[in-house]
Structures are given as structure tokens and as C-alpha cells.
Design a protein around this motif. Structure first.
Motif, PDB file in Angstrom:
ATOM      1  N   UNK A   1       3.387 -73.417 -21.268  1.00 46.35           N
ATOM      2  CA  UNK A   1       2.225 -74.431 -20.934  1.00 46.35           C
ATOM      3  C   UNK A   1       0.980 -73.757 -20.402  1.00 46.35           C
ATOM      4  N   UNK A   2       1.293 -72.482 -19.667  1.00 46.90           N
ATOM      5  CA  UNK A   2       0.039 -72.261 -19.081  1.00 46.90           C
ATOM      6  C   UNK A   2      -0.804 -71.442 -20.010  1.00 46.90           C
ATOM      7  N   UNK A   3      -0.171 -70.826 -21.202  1.00 46.43           N
ATOM      8  CA  UNK A   3      -0.856 -70.374 -22.189  1.00 46.43           C
ATOM      9  C   UNK A   3      -1.616 -71.556 -23.099  1.00 46.43           C
ATOM     10  N   UNK A   4      -1.165 -72.518 -23.244  1.00 39.73           N
ATOM     11  CA  UNK A   4      -1.889 -73.774 -23.695  1.00 39.73           C
ATOM     12  C   UNK A   4      -2.893 -74.125 -22.991  1.00 39.73           C
ATOM     13  N   UNK A   5      -2.904 -74.318 -21.704  1.00 34.49           N
ATOM     14  CA  UNK A   5      -3.962 -74.633 -20.596  1.00 34.49           C
ATOM     15  C   UNK A   5      -5.074 -73.515 -20.899  1.00 34.49           C
ATOM     16  N   UNK A   6      -4.681 -72.386 -20.793  1.00 32.54           N
ATOM     17  CA  UNK A   6      -6.022 -71.340 -21.130  1.00 32.54           C
ATOM     18  C   UNK A   6      -6.765 -71.786 -22.499  1.00 32.54           C
ATOM     19  N   UNK A   7      -6.014 -72.148 -23.549  1.00 35.69           N
ATOM     20  CA  UNK A   7      -6.620 -72.144 -24.764  1.00 35.69           C
ATOM     21  C   UNK A   7      -7.392 -73.540 -24.703  1.00 35.69           C
ATOM     22  N   UNK A   8      -6.947 -74.716 -24.364  1.00 31.26           N
ATOM     23  CA  UNK A   8      -7.200 -76.137 -24.279  1.00 31.26           C
ATOM     24  C   UNK A   8      -8.390 -76.363 -23.044  1.00 31.26           C
ATOM     25  N   UNK A   9      -8.170 -76.152 -21.929  1.00 35.64           N
ATOM     26  CA  UNK A   9      -8.858 -76.366 -20.754  1.00 35.64           C
ATOM     27  C   UNK A   9      -9.213 -75.111 -19.911  1.00 35.64           C
ATOM     28  N   UNK A  10      -9.945 -74.210 -20.606  1.00 32.81           N
ATOM     29  CA  UNK A  10     -10.487 -73.076 -19.892  1.00 32.81           C
ATOM     30  C   UNK A  10     -11.293 -73.306 -18.665  1.00 32.81           C
ATOM     31  N   UNK A  11     -11.930 -74.336 -18.430  1.00 32.82           N
ATOM     32  CA  UNK A  11     -12.850 -74.861 -17.341  1.00 32.82           C
ATOM     33  C   UNK A  11     -11.736 -75.715 -16.532  1.00 32.82           C
ATOM     34  N   UNK A  12     -10.922 -75.398 -15.520  1.00 30.92           N
ATOM     35  CA  UNK A  12     -10.054 -76.259 -14.730  1.00 30.92           C
ATOM     36  C   UNK A  12     -10.726 -76.906 -13.409  1.00 30.92           C
ATOM     37  N   UNK A  13     -10.338 -78.089 -13.333  1.00 30.01           N
ATOM     38  CA  UNK A  13     -10.883 -79.000 -12.300  1.00 30.01           C
ATOM     39  C   UNK A  13      -9.693 -78.818 -11.304  1.00 30.01           C
ATOM     40  N   UNK A  14      -9.765 -78.240 -10.268  1.00 31.20           N
ATOM     41  CA  UNK A  14      -8.710 -77.896  -9.173  1.00 31.20           C
ATOM     42  C   UNK A  14      -8.336 -79.144  -8.408  1.00 31.20           C
ATOM     43  N   UNK A  15      -8.883 -80.350  -8.826  1.00 35.37           N
ATOM     44  CA  UNK A  15      -8.423 -81.407  -8.200  1.00 35.37           C
ATOM     45  C   UNK A  15      -7.391 -82.184  -9.269  1.00 35.37           C
ATOM     46  N   UNK A  16      -7.439 -81.739 -10.267  1.00 35.45           N
ATOM     47  CA  UNK A  16      -6.352 -82.593 -11.283  1.00 35.45           C
ATOM     48  C   UNK A  16      -5.587 -81.659 -12.058  1.00 35.45           C
ATOM     49  N   UNK A  17      -4.410 -81.899 -12.262  1.00 34.22           N
ATOM     50  CA  UNK A  17      -3.360 -81.179 -13.196  1.00 34.22           C
ATOM     51  C   UNK A  17      -4.047 -81.183 -14.622  1.00 34.22           C
ATOM     52  N   UNK A  18      -3.872 -80.222 -15.452  1.00 31.44           N
ATOM     53  CA  UNK A  18      -4.443 -79.999 -16.548  1.00 31.44           C
ATOM     54  C   UNK A  18      -3.683 -80.758 -17.593  1.00 31.44           C
ATOM     55  N   UNK A  19      -4.354 -81.230 -18.442  1.00 29.53           N
ATOM     56  CA  UNK A  19      -3.669 -81.810 -19.738  1.00 29.53           C
ATOM     57  C   UNK A  19      -3.119 -83.303 -19.289  1.00 29.53           C
ATOM     58  N   UNK A  20      -2.382 -83.386 -18.196  1.00 30.91           N
ATOM     59  CA  UNK A  20      -1.792 -84.835 -17.887  1.00 30.91           C
ATOM     60  C   UNK A  20      -1.406 -84.833 -16.269  1.00 30.91           C
ATOM     61  N   UNK A  21      -1.454 -85.874 -15.930  1.00 28.45           N
ATOM     62  CA  UNK A  21      -1.093 -86.180 -14.429  1.00 28.45           C
ATOM     63  C   UNK A  21       0.165 -86.849 -14.081  1.00 28.45           C
ATOM     64  N   UNK A  22       0.750 -87.213 -15.227  1.00 26.83           N
ATOM     65  CA  UNK A  22       1.925 -88.294 -14.961  1.00 26.83           C
ATOM     66  C   UNK A  22       3.040 -87.380 -15.707  1.00 26.83           C
ATOM     67  N   UNK A  23       4.208 -87.271 -15.128  1.00 24.42           N
ATOM     68  CA  UNK A  23       5.273 -86.439 -15.779  1.00 24.42           C
ATOM     69  C   UNK A  23       6.583 -87.363 -15.827  1.00 24.42           C
ATOM     70  N   UNK A  24       7.355 -87.232 -16.730  1.00 24.53           N
ATOM     71  CA  UNK A  24       8.466 -87.944 -17.127  1.00 24.53           C
ATOM     72  C   UNK A  24       9.674 -86.915 -17.339  1.00 24.53           C
ATOM     73  N   UNK A  25      10.620 -87.011 -16.712  1.00 22.98           N
ATOM     74  CA  UNK A  25      11.854 -86.119 -16.629  1.00 22.98           C
ATOM     75  C   UNK A  25      13.069 -86.796 -16.858  1.00 22.98           C
ATOM     76  N   UNK A  26      13.992 -86.291 -17.496  1.00 18.63           N
ATOM     77  CA  UNK A  26      15.455 -87.193 -17.777  1.00 18.63           C
ATOM     78  C   UNK A  26      16.521 -86.191 -17.609  1.00 18.63           C
ATOM     79  N   UNK A  27      17.647 -86.873 -17.038  1.00 18.47           N
ATOM     80  CA  UNK A  27      18.814 -85.835 -16.747  1.00 18.47           C
ATOM     81  C   UNK A  27      20.102 -86.725 -17.130  1.00 18.47           C
ATOM     82  N   UNK A  28      20.917 -86.071 -18.035  1.00 19.14           N
ATOM     83  CA  UNK A  28      22.092 -86.822 -18.462  1.00 19.14           C
ATOM     84  C   UNK A  28      23.329 -86.234 -17.935  1.00 19.14           C
ATOM     85  N   UNK A  29      23.287 -85.258 -17.288  1.00 18.51           N
ATOM     86  CA  UNK A  29      24.354 -84.714 -16.638  1.00 18.51           C
ATOM     87  C   UNK A  29      24.598 -84.733 -15.065  1.00 18.51           C
TER      88      UNK A  29
END
Length: 960
Positions: free
Chosen positions: A372-400
């Protein structure tokens, strides 16, 4: 951040992986040979992995934070062998180099340096000194403190433990690891090994565990060699294509303004969904050849769409990142984040959304090697320190089940201490178990209140029930609201019915005149007119207008400066059965002619000084009231029977039009009466004195004129155009003005420059634009005896739709609510399908009830577009006006204004369509193109600025 339970990360079983191979065109192709990860020599300087490097950089930006700490607090009941536990922890530390790594900087980049294994210092804290009932709460407090304590990445080790002793056979073990050294999968490995080693050491046996084949630094070195050249380009190419043209950040409507720098403080809310729902969702997944993960993710992305109105939804989702067998038992930071994007355009069925999400997941799974870090470098070289890059909402799933600590002879249980940090605006964690689905939402307390997240959990659960029941429904029709919540939004918060006069405006005024004949109705400077005098004058004018052909609903123009004669003119038009059309003397002659022609006025009332201004108003007869008053006075002073009723036209006021042509709003007698009768937002009566300050062409004048005149109160006409604060203060004091309406910009200037001008005003109504919170605070301080009311409403709703009396203590409000609907008014917050949205969710404000205008004069197409059938009202033929304003409900039923859905702006109380000005500018000779925008200067003052491109010129000019 939880990671998925399986190494593959997205819940793909063998059947789904076979499908993935078919999708990618690899069916029947033997897997490539996999070379083992080579061991690094002790002398090799190994750079940090891509993931570690990002966390290291973040730590340099904001050192001393515990937001990247992973921790477990486990209660151990029974006889604990502390020495065996400490020795087991030391052995885990020896086995896994990642836990005893420190980071050294070289050339601005971090490198791993592995420390020699040593004794694990397990601190023991005795809590026996507290009362037995207090010990658990003290343990939770200390556990959370320990979890928040930062690590020094330059020193290491990156794991620590504390043992809290409640009594000799009751302990709490708190283990904390920095995310740069481990992930949630790794925590499971640590706990599993700790249990095996404790059991052996407790019995005096050696370690039963085989040595790890590789260490994390071996992986880091291999990753940088492996992900290079063609392989890197292939992965990057996929993600760049997949995320091309992505929309701006997904803005969830927050309860608080986003701070300049996030604190990363977080809380959690949980809900449980039953086994029956889980089984139905499993059947849906099976029918669509998808995993349960895909189905619940699709529902969550639909939820975000319904919350934001966005059709392009991207969420982050973690994968374990352990794509090779030798990594599955290794402690380290392997987790990777995937950007899962779905296109929800076309109002698809939920079943179709599942298919779209499945393809997104399969593609992401096939290209998960790119960090993910390499992708961020490529797509968002100018980062906003107040926001997460690419997305600000996360979805995680656990089935065990999440692995817990099992120590021989002890009974383990979770302490129940809560996570108090988050690295994203919102994280949704869904866990599948034998009892059903557990849903946890972790959220930033900088942005959200607990009640908002509780509602989101309810809406997600209702949405899952809805999709399980009918997955073929269009997503716009999927229910998120419980029956109780829908009733509250549609019915309970619209209980505004009150008694209102059932007669025309002219009749109600005459009743007030008979009740208060000697009271001063209108004053302007030294001139005073009583109710009896004004009633007689307006009756005579009404009779005169009837003789001049004014009949029921005839439209009559009026172009006059503020004066008692102007008020008599308005009343005379109304009593004759006509509707007045204000023609502002300040308008250019061309606009006056346009309005007169569009409205089809038969007569224009004016005075001798302004006659030249209305000469171009077409075939309309021009009547100068001052010059012809001697003739008008010959008419009888008795009331004229006009036949006007509640539904008849009272006035036509023109507002800005998006096509460049202004549109006339047709307001009725009923709408005006409901504005000033049965009102709870302000007091009306014979003891109230209103200042009439707004132009009659501005619908604030409806309140200023009819508010006092229909109740026997005083109407003070300001003698002039734009007042100085000194003049305004003099008039307020001299005339005893109790009620005043100001635009937001005038209010701001008043409290900044001359609050003393408003002293004595008991009711101060402010509106026309969103209110400035700092200025409201200042006004509450400087005008302690004044009731300040935020009044909101479009002209189509007859001046006010909602009002809010501002309390003395604003608390931490990020904005000033616009309040609740006033008497005999209904409001609904609706989505694009005109379905109610939940509390806290932005939607379009739609207005119904008695204040609704008839429509737009001679614009049936625009009327049909903006005035739509009311699906919620009981009366047949009811309509709603679509305001175009975005609002949301607050918990208490009040509305908060958020902005416009189009390019319309409000400036100094006037509604302005930028397209109208652009069209006018583009029609000027020599102008090729024009763009108009609202800009703020350094003082916060808003101005219209036009940018024009000249014909035959490559440059642009700007004017304000």
C-alpha cells in the motif's frame, strides 16, 4: 487494525480461487516454481520493509504517539507460575527478531538493526491495596494507560509486558507490541507460542517449538528484490488503472469539524446480528458464487453510498499479506491494505452490486503484492497529514475465532478494556461466529459522537436484513430505517398543525384595524399613520384599482421607496383581490422591463419621482399614487368585496434563475398567514414593533410588513436605503423597535462594529445565509437581552420554513442549526429517490405544508421539476418543494444546513444563480466566456468575482 483470519485475507476458498484463475485467464496453467526466501547474513544492513518504512516516517512526523500500538489484556485466574511466564516471554522474544529490532536512520531512510536476545522484563503491579470491587476497574485503567504508552523505535525492543496482580490467584497480563514489528496475525502467533512455552517451562521441560526458518528482515530484503522491474510495473499498472479518475475523499457528515491535526483518539460501538440473518446472507453469497465477505462488504459500501450520495465508493480492506507458507508462523508486519472500489451508478440491484464487488475483490486479491505504501507514493505524492491516503473508511472481515492465550492450569478471559485509538475516520469490523455476525465500528472521536455510530450500526443491520430478504431490489429502495425511525422522521417531527385565520390578508388586516383603530400602524420619520387611517386609505385604493380593471389575481406592479403610501399601495392591491409584484427602484431599467413583461402586470403603482424608472414597463398602465391621490380619496372607505381566499395569489417575487432568466414565485394568502400566526419562533402582537428594512422585492419584507400589520403591532419603515450603524441605532432607540430582521452578513458586521445599535431589540431574526458560529457567540455575549433566532427558508416556502432560537450556551457546535419547521409546515430530508434518510445523514430538504408557493409564474416545466407530488402527506394533490439545499437531522429533531446541491449561492441574503450572471456577461460584446465565483477576502467578507475571456484573446480578466 484487525487483519483477516486467513492468510489469503479476503475469504477466498479453493472454489473461489479456481474462479479467480478463470477470471484472470490462468485456468490450467501450473503455478510457477516458488524459490525459498534466502536468509540474510548478520552483517547485511537490511532496509525496513515498505510497510515499516511508512510507519517509521509517520512516527517521525508525530513522535510519542501510541496510535500504532497493538495490545491484549488477558485475565488469568488460577495459580500462576510467574517465572515460567517471564521465561516464556523471553523465549518468544528470542525466536522472533522483529520484536527485538530497532530502527536506525541512514540517508533519510530507516534500516533494521536486530538486538541481541536478553531477559524479558515483566513488570508486576500489585493491586491488592484497592478494595476488591475496585481492582478490575483499576486494572482496565492501567491496561489502557499501558496500551497508549509510546515506543521509541530507535531503541527497541518493540514488545513489552505488564502483569497486574489482583490477588495471588488472579492476574491480568497486558502485552503491547508496536505495529512496525507485528500485526494482529502476529499477536495470535505470540499468544500461541506463549501458551506452549509456558506449559513446557512450568514442567521444567525444554521448548517444544521448532526454530523459525526465516526472520522478518529476510522477508524485508526479499520483498525489495522481488517487487522490482516488470513485476512491480505489472502490479502498479493494475492499481493505477483501477483507481484512475477516482472521486475526491468520501466525506461522511461528521458531528464535529475536522481538526487541523488529528488526535487519533477513538472509541468502539458493537452490535450482534443473529444466526438466522447469517444463514440467509450465506445463501445469497452461495447463489452469487461469492464469499460472505463480499456480501457484507457490498452492503457496507451501499450504506456509505446512502450516507453520502456518492456513486464511487472506495474503502480500505486489510489482507494478511502472508502469501508464502514460510511466513505463516512468523511474527512481523505483513498486513497490506487494499483499496476496494465499487461503481454504484445506475441504481443497480443489490445482487448486481455483489457481482461488481466480487470482481473488485478478485482483482485486488490477484494484485495484493504491491505494498500500500508503494501505491500511495505513486498516486498521492503530495499527502495531506490530516487525512489517510486513498480512503478514510476501512472494512475488515474475520471468519475464524481470534486466538486467545491458553496457559496450563489457568482460566483465561478478556479483560474488556476498550480500544481508545483509531488511525482512520471509521473502521467497520465484521466477525462471523457460530452465534451470528458481530459488527464493531471503531471511530474517530475527533469527528463522531457515539450516538451517530450507534445509529450507523442499526442502519447497517437493517440494510443487511433488507438485502437478505430481497436482493433484487434497487439499492435506492433498500430499507435502512426501522418502522419507528421512519415514523419519527415522517410524522412525529412534523406535528406542526396550528389554528390559522381562514380569511384573506386584507380581511385579517381590517380586523386588526377595527381592534386597534388609534394604534400607529406605520411610521416613517415624522409621519405616523394609524390603523384606522391605513385601513381607509387602502380600501379607497382597492376600489380605485377595481375601477381600473384590477380583478381577482390580477398582477399589479409596485415600484416605490419605503413610505406609508407604499404600504397603502400593497394593502390596496391585496384588498382589490390582486397580487403585488415588487419592482425594486434600484434595479436597472432593463430588468424592471423584463419583470413587468414576464409577470404580465396590468398596472404599475409608483410615484412622480420614480415614474421615469418604469416608463419601459410595456403596456401596463402607470399609476402615480401621490399625483392621483386626490382622485383616489373620492372612493368610498368601505371594504371592497374581492372574493380572495386562502389559496389565491398574494404576491409574485422574482428570484435568480439558473438559465439567466429570473423566475417569479407565486405566494398565496395562506402562505403568508401561516408565517405569522401560530408561530413559536417569535412573538407577534400589538406590543411588538417591527423595523421594515428589506426591499419589498426581498421576501424578508413579508415578515417585516405582515408580521406587525396583521396583529395590531407597529411597522417602522426605515427612511432610506443602506443604513449606517448610527442611523440604525437611532431609529431602533427612537421608535422602540422590538423586532428586527438582518441578513447574516449585516448581523456579522453589527456585532463586530456596533452592537450598541441593536440594544433594545428583543427579537433579532438572522438569516439569508449560513450563520457564522464565532459571530453568533459574540452576539450572545454583546446582546445578552436579545433573543437571536436563525431563520431559514426559500422564497418558495414563504420566507421561513424552519427557525431556531439560539441558546446562550452553544457548547462545541460546529454550526448553528436551522431548527424545526414552523407552524403548518412539514419538512423531509430525502435522498435522490425521495426516500427519507436517517438522522445524521445528509439529504435534500423538501418542504410541504401551507407555506408552499403555488409554483413559478408561467413556468409549468420548472414548477413540475421543483414542486413534486408529496408521498407522505394525507391531503390529495399535496406537493413538496425540492429546495436544493443539503441538510441533515440532528439527534433532537433539529435540522443542520450543510450547503447547496447546485451552483446557487446566497450572498447578503439574496439567492444568486451564478449561471444567470455568467449568461449576462457572456452576452456582452467582446466577451467569449465568463465564470463567476464567490470569494472571501482576508476579513471573511464574501464577494462575487467574475473571470472573463475576451473574444480573440488568450488571457482572462477578473472583476469584482
Amino acid at each position: 487494525m484487525s487483519t483477516p483470519a486467513r492468510p489469503r485475507g479476503l475469504g477466498l476458498d479453493a472454489r473461489k480461487r479456481a474462479l479467480l484463475e478463470r477470471v484472470l485467464g490462468r485456468e490450467g496453467v501450473p503455478p510457477p516454481a516458488v524459490s525459498p526466501i534466502p536468509r540474510s547474513s548478520d552483517a547485511t544492513a537490511v532496509p525496513a520493509s515498505f510497510a515499516q518504512e511508512r510507519l517509521w516516517f509517520l512516527e517521525q512526523l508525530a513522535p510519542g504517539s501510541g496510535r500504532y500500538n497493538l495490545w491484549r489484556a488477558i485475565r488469568l485466574q488460577g495459580p500462576l507460575h510467574v517465572e515460567a511466564l517471564e521465561r516464556a516471554l523471553g523465549e518468544v522474544l528470542r525466536r522472533h527478531e522483529a520484536l527485538r529490532t530497532r530502527f536506525v536512520e541512514s540517508g533519510g531512510r530507516p534500516f533494521q538493526e536486530v538486538l541481541e536476545p536478553g531477559h524479558f522484563p515483566l513488570a508486576v503491579v500489585a493491586l491488592e491495596g484497592f478494595e476488591a470491587a475496585e481492582r478490575l476497574s483499576q486494572a482496565r485503567r492501567l491496561a489502557q494507560q499501558e496500551a497508549a504508552r509510546p515506543f521509541d523505535l530507535g531503541r527497541g525492543p518493540l514488545i513489552r509486558g505488564v502483569l497486574l496482580r489482583l490477588d495471588p490467584e488472579d492476574h491480568v497480563l497486558v502485552l503491547t507490541v508496536h505495529h512496525v514489528a507485528a500485526d494482529a496475525w502476529s499477536m495470535g502467533i505470540v499468544l500461541g507460542e506463549l501458551g506452549a512455552l509456558y506449559g513446557a517451562f512450568r514442567e521444567g521441560l525444554p521448548s517444544p517449538l521448532p526454530e523459525p526458518g526465516v526472520q522478518y528482515r529476510d522477508f524485508a530484503a526479499w520483498q525489495r528484490r522481488h517487487l522490482d522491474g516488470e513485476r512491480l510495473e505489472q502490479q502498479l499498472s493494475y492499481w493505477k488503472d483501477r483507481l484512475a479518475g477516482r472521486s475526491a475523499v468520501l466525506e461522511l457528515a461528521a458531528d464535529r469539524a475536522r481538526p487541523a491535526m488529528p488526535s487519533f483518539r477513538g472509541e468502539e460501538q458493537e452490535s450482534r446480528l443473529g444466526l438466522r440473518l447469517l444463514e440467509r446472507l450465506r445463501r445469497l453469497a452461495q447463489a452469487e458464487e461469492a464469499t460472505l465477505f463480499v456480501v457484507v462488504l457490498a452492503a457496507f459500501q451501499v450504506l456509505l453510498h446512502r450516507y453520502t450520495g456518492r456513486l464511487d465508493v472506495i474503502v480500505g480492506s486489510p489482507v494478511a499479506g502472508r502469501t508464502r507458507s514460510e511466513l505463516e508462523g512468523l511474527v512481523g508486519f505483513f498486513v497490506n491494505m487494499l483499496a476496494l472500489r465499487v461503481d454504484l451508478s445506475g441504481d443497480p440491484s443489490f445482487r448486481e452490486v455483489v457481482r461488481r464487488v466480487r470482481e473488485s475483490v478478485l482483482g485486488a486479491q490477484a494484485h495484493q503484492e504491491l505494498p500500500f505504501e508503494r501505491l500511495v507514493e505513486e498516486l498521492e505524492p503530495g499527502r495531506d497529514p490530516n487525512r489517510s491516503p486513498l480512503f478514510e473508511v476501512v472494512f475488515a472481515f474475520q471468519n475464524t475465532p481470534r486466538r486467545s492465550l491458553a496457559l496450563a492450569g489457568l482460566v483465561p478471559s478478556a479483560l474488556g478494556a476498550r480500544v481508545e485509538t483509531t488511525r482512520f475516520d471509521l473502521e467497520c469490523h465484521v466477525a462471523e461466529s457460530a452465534a451470528g455476525l458481530g459488527v464493531t465500528i471503531r471511530y474517530s472521536t475527533d469527528l463522531f459522537e457515539a450516538a451517530s455510530v450507534e445509529r450507523m450500526l442499526e442502519h447497517y443491520g437493517t440494510l443487511l436484513e433488507s438485502v437478505a430478504g430481497d436482493p433484487d431490489q434497487a439499492i435506492s429502495r433498500l430499507s435502512m430505517l426501522s418502522g419507528e425511525e421512519r415514523r419519527r422522521l415522517v410524522r412525529d417531527w412534523n406535528q406542526t398543525s396550528t389554528d390559522c385565520p381562514q380569511r384573506s390578508l386584507g380581511e385579517v388586516f381590517s380586523e386588526a384595524a377595527r381592534a386597534h383603530p388609534r394604534a400607529i400602524a406605520v411610521s416613517c420619520g415624522a409621519e405616523r399613520v394609524t390603523y384606522a387611517e391605513l385601513d381607509a386609505r387602502s380600501n379607497r385604493l382597492a376600489a380605485y384599482l377595481r375601477r381600473r380593471g384590477v380583478a381577482l389575481e390580477s398582477r399589479v406592479g409596485i415600484c416605490m421607496e419605503r413610505s406609508p403610501l407604499m404600504v397603502a399601495g400593497l394593502l390596496g392591491i391585496i384588498k382589490a383581490g390582486g397580487a403585488y409584484v415588487p419592482l425594486d427602484p434600484d434595479y436597472p431599467a432593463e430588468r424592471l422591463a423584463l419583470l413587468a413583461a414576464d409577470s404580465g402586470v396590468s398596472v404599475v403603482l409608483t410615484d412622480a419621482l420614480l415614474r421615469d424608472r418604469v416608463e419601459g414597463c410595456g403596456p401596463a398602465a402607470i399609476l402615480c399614487l401621490d399625483a392621483e391621490w386626490s382622485e383616489i380619496e373620492r372612493e368610498p372607505a368601505d371594504a371592497v368585496t374581492s372574493g380572495a381566499g386562502l389559496g389565491n395569489l398574494a404576491y409574485v417575487i422574482y428570484t435568480s434563475g439558473s438559465t439567466g432568466v429570473p423566475k417569479g414565485v407565486e405566494a398565496t394568502h395562506r402562505g403568508v398567514l401561516r408565517l405569522v400566526f401560530g408561530a413559536d419562533y417569535a412573538e407577534f402582537g400589538p406590543d411588538q414593533v417591527f423595523l421594515q428594512l428589506a426591499p419589498v422585492s426581498f421576501d424578508a419584507s413579508t415578515l417585516e410588513l405582515w408580521g406587525p400589520l396583521l396583529h395590531g403591532g407597529g411597522c417602522v419603515l426605515f427612511p432610506g436605503r443602506i443604513p449606517s450603524w448610527h442611523e440604525l441605532g437611532e431609529v431602533v432607540a427612537r421608535e422602540g423597535v422590538t423586532t428586527l430582521w438582518l441578513t447574516s452578513s449585516l448581523y456579522n458586521a453589527a456585532v463586530d462594529e456596533a452592537p450598541e445599535a441593536l440594544r433594545g431589540v428583543r427579537q433579532l431574526l438572522v438569516g439569508g445565509e449560513a450563520l457564522s458560529v464565532p459571530h453568533v457567540r459574540k452576539g450572545r455575549e454583546r446582546l445578552p437581552g436579545t433573543r437571536i433566532i436563525n431563520g431559514y427558508g426559500p422564497t418558495e416556502g414563504t420566507t421561513f420554513t424552519c427557525c431556531y432560537t439560539i441558546p446562550g450556551d452553544l457548547g462545541g457546535r460546529p454550526s448553528i442549526p436551522i431548527g424545526r419547521p414552523i407552524s403548518n409546515t412539514r419538512v423531509y430530508v430525502l435522498d435522490a429517490a425521495l426516500e427519507p434518510v436517517p438522522v445524521g445523514v445528509p439529504g435534500e430538504l423538501c418542504v410541504g405544508g401551507d407555506g408552499l408557493a403555488r409554483g413559478y409564474l408561467r413556468r409549468p416545466d420548472l414548477t413540475a421539476e421543483k414542486f413534486v407530488p408529496d408521498p407522505f402527506g394525507a391531503e390529495p394533490g399535496g406537493r413538496l418543494y425540492r429546495t436544493g439545499d443539503t441538510v441533515r437531522y440532528l439527534d433532537d429533531g433539529r435540522l443542520e444546513y450543510l450547503g447547496r446541491r447546485d451552483e446557487q449561492v446566497k450572498l447578503r441574503g439574496y439567492r444568486i444563480e451564478l449561471g444567470e450572471i455568467e449568461a449576462a456577461l457572456s452576452g456582452l460584446g467582446g466577451v467569449k466566456q465568463a465564470v463567476v465565483a464567490v470569494k472571501e477576502d482576508a476579513t471573511g467578507e464574501k464577494r462575487l468575482v467574475a473571470y472573463v475571456v475576451r473574444q480573440g484573446a488568450g488571457g482572462a480578466g477578473a472583476g469584482g
